[in-house]
Motif scaffolding. Structure first.
Motif, mmCIF file in Angstrom:
data_model
loop_
_atom_site.group_PDB
_atom_site.id
_atom_site.type_symbol
_atom_site.label_atom_id
_atom_site.label_comp_id
_atom_site.label_asym_id
_atom_site.label_seq_id
_atom_site.Cartn_x
_atom_site.Cartn_y
_atom_site.Cartn_z
ATOM 1 N N CYS A 99 0.850 -0.919 0.042
ATOM 2 C CA CYS A 99 0.124 -0.325 -0.094
ATOM 3 C C CYS A 99 0.992 1.132 0.220
ATOM 4 O O CYS A 99 1.800 1.472 0.999
ATOM 5 N N GLY A 100 0.471 2.742 -0.663
ATOM 6 C CA GLY A 100 1.136 3.800 -1.122
ATOM 7 C C GLY A 100 2.301 3.565 -1.372
ATOM 8 O O GLY A 100 3.045 2.734 -1.430
ATOM 9 N N TYR A 101 3.200 4.796 -1.865
ATOM 10 C CA TYR A 101 4.172 4.889 -2.548
ATOM 11 C C TYR A 101 5.262 4.396 -1.832
ATOM 12 O O TYR A 101 6.042 3.678 -2.874
ATOM 13 N N PHE A 102 5.408 4.301 -0.623
ATOM 14 C CA PHE A 102 6.795 4.170 -0.012
ATOM 15 C C PHE A 102 6.526 2.665 0.148
ATOM 16 O O PHE A 102 7.398 2.355 1.131
ATOM 17 N N GLY A 103 5.306 1.652 0.859
ATOM 18 C CA GLY A 103 4.731 0.318 0.603
ATOM 19 C C GLY A 103 5.797 0.080 2.079
ATOM 20 O O GLY A 103 5.772 -0.984 1.792
ATOM 21 N N TRP A 104 5.044 0.990 3.310
ATOM 22 C CA TRP A 104 5.574 0.095 4.291
ATOM 23 C C TRP A 104 4.478 -0.629 5.064
ATOM 24 O O TRP A 104 4.083 -1.343 6.376
ATOM 25 N N SER A 105 3.039 -0.836 4.202
ATOM 26 C CA SER A 105 2.066 -1.805 4.958
ATOM 27 C C SER A 105 1.350 -2.357 3.767
ATOM 28 O O SER A 105 1.686 -1.967 2.788
ATOM 29 N N GLU A 106 0.436 -3.317 3.652
ATOM 30 C CA GLU A 106 0.411 -4.427 2.596
ATOM 31 C C GLU A 106 -1.272 -5.343 3.430
ATOM 32 O O GLU A 106 -1.222 -4.941 4.338
ATOM 33 N N CYS A 107 -1.409 -5.245 1.746
ATOM 34 C CA CYS A 107 -2.332 -6.227 2.263
ATOM 35 C C CYS A 107 -2.341 -7.674 1.680
ATOM 36 O O CYS A 107 -1.921 -8.069 0.645
ATOM 37 N N GLU A 108 -3.012 -8.348 2.317
ATOM 38 C CA GLU A 108 -2.509 -10.006 1.940
ATOM 39 C C GLU A 108 -3.511 -10.519 0.946
ATOM 40 O O GLU A 108 -4.364 -9.689 0.141
ATOM 41 N N TYR A 109 -3.108 -11.663 0.251
ATOM 42 C CA TYR A 109 -3.316 -12.132 -1.165
ATOM 43 C C TYR A 109 -5.457 -11.642 -0.694
ATOM 44 O O TYR A 109 -5.746 -12.876 0.086
ATOM 45 N N GLY A 110 -5.873 -11.579 -1.778
ATOM 46 C CA GLY A 110 -7.709 -11.741 -1.877
ATOM 47 C C GLY A 110 -8.242 -10.174 -0.983
ATOM 48 O O GLY A 110 -9.450 -10.563 -0.988
ATOM 49 N N SER A 111 -6.887 -9.009 -1.138
ATOM 50 C CA SER A 111 -7.773 -7.904 -0.265
ATOM 51 C C SER A 111 -6.850 -7.012 -1.356
ATOM 52 O O SER A 111 -5.974 -7.250 -1.653
#
Length: 367
Positions: A332-344
């Motif tokens: 998530c986001g330009y810097f990518g310090w969070s993420e969402c698991e596959y399927g979301s």
């Protein structure tokens, strides 16, 4: 205003340099720096003019690097380093899966759709990373039919046990890192900054494209390199000379060329020119305005055992047989310090005036 051409630069160096600085957006910090760059520009104009006055098989031209000496240029735009054993190869007994392949008369992987658009390493000695992603992109295309641009920045930031980011590296070590990591992220997710930074561990874990291993092409063996390039784009090491800084068009003659390897590039094919001169088609990483739209042609079939500019000395390529990893999370986001698991999928839960997201959440999506 004086036009920016070689003739104009010889007749009116100061006026042509003013045009040059405007065209390429060059700004210098002091009058002394301006004079230094003007002197480098004048020297390069004379060098280019002297070369173009002879009956050579290739031409040079003024470009965005014309205010740099070659010593300055090579510190920022090359970057191939030997391995811990002092060589550029894994070992003498490396397997070669294309030994029994019959080489094609000619091949162009750019036209076949296996090569991404030309990239630009900028002022970072990361050529080794671009050479690595180039051959891996080709291998993945041939295995899956998808051309996915892969992340050089991940290699610069995260592949640090043997390679040195903008300080240089080696394609074989990069392949080793990619195998150990389980793959490589995409250019879109882990974009290029042209400087080294902290490894983004979330993005490092986004193994979108994987490889199973790598092999070295037999050293100083033109027939072997032709077999390999017939089969896929190949990472190669060359000795980048001063002429390459200003290369514009044509086939660069190889007899007597240097062999001190210092630059990683991609062999994307081979053919003959209109005069029947054989050449290797080489993708560079100095941007699309350099050379022949970011490419150069190096003479093939010469007597020098190392090939033109050492192209036969250390070719290597990734092996791709297994499917790419599935269930890759979304960053998530330009810097990518969070993420969402596959399927979301990433969903902004709080933004600032609709300009950028302050907090990310995850929402379900169809699979």
């Amino acid at each position: 205003m004086t036009p920016l051409s070689l003739d104009a630069a010889q007749a009116d160096p100061v006026g042509a340099f003013q045009s040059y600085t405007q065209l390429y957006g060059k700004k210098y910090m002091s009058a002394a720096e301006y004079q230094k760059r003007l002197q480098s520009f004048n020297n390069n104009v004379q060098y280019i003019a002297a070369h173009n006055s002879i009956d050579a098989t290739y031409k040079l031209a003024l470009n965005e690097f014309a205010d740099l000496t070659f010593e300055e240029f090579r510190t920022t735009h090359l970057g191939l380093l030997p391995g811990v054993n002092g060589t550029f190869r894994r070992g003498a007994n490396s397997p070669f899966c294309y030994e029994n392949v019959e080489a094609a008369k000619s091949i162009n992987w750019v036209e076949k759709g296996a090569v991404t658009p030309v990239k630009n390493q900028a002022f970072c000695g990361s050529c080794w990373a671009f050479s690595t992603t180039g051959s891996m992109e080709g291998a993945n295309y041939l295995a899956t039919g998808e051309l996915i641009s892969l992340s050089e920045q991940q290699l610069v930031d995260c592949d640090t046990s043997k390679d040195q980011g903008c300080g240089g590296g080696l394609m074989d070590y990069a392949f080793e890192y990619i195998v150990k990591n389980g793959g490589l992220d995409t250019e879109k997710d882990y974009s290029y900054w042209s400087v080294g930074g902290m490894c983004n561990k979330l993005r490092e874990g986004r193994t979108v494209v994987s490889i199973d291993g790598y092999e070295d092409v037999p050293v100083n063996n033109e027939a072997a390199l032709a077999k390999a390039v017939s089969s896929q784009p190949i990472s190669v090491a060359i000795c980048a000379s001063q002429a390459m800084q200003f290369y514009s068009s044509g086939v660069i003659a190889g007899e007597g060329s240097c062999t001190g390897l210092n630059h990683g590039v991609l062999a994307a094919g081979y053919d003959e020119d209109e005069q029947g001169k054989p050449y290797w088609l080489v993708k560079n990483s100095w941007g699309g305005t350099w050379g022949e739209s970011g490419y150069m042609r190096l003479e093939r079939g010469i007597s020098q055992k190392e090939g033109a500019f050492g192209i036969l000395m250390a070719p290597s390529y990734p092996i791709k047989k297994s499917a790419n990893p599935k269930h890759v999370p979304e960053v998530c986001g330009y810097f990518g310090w969070s993420e969402c698991e596959y399927g979301s999928k990433c969903s902004c839960s709080m933004d600032f005036l609709g300009l950028f997201c302050l907090s990310w959440g995850c929402a379900n999506k169809e699979l």
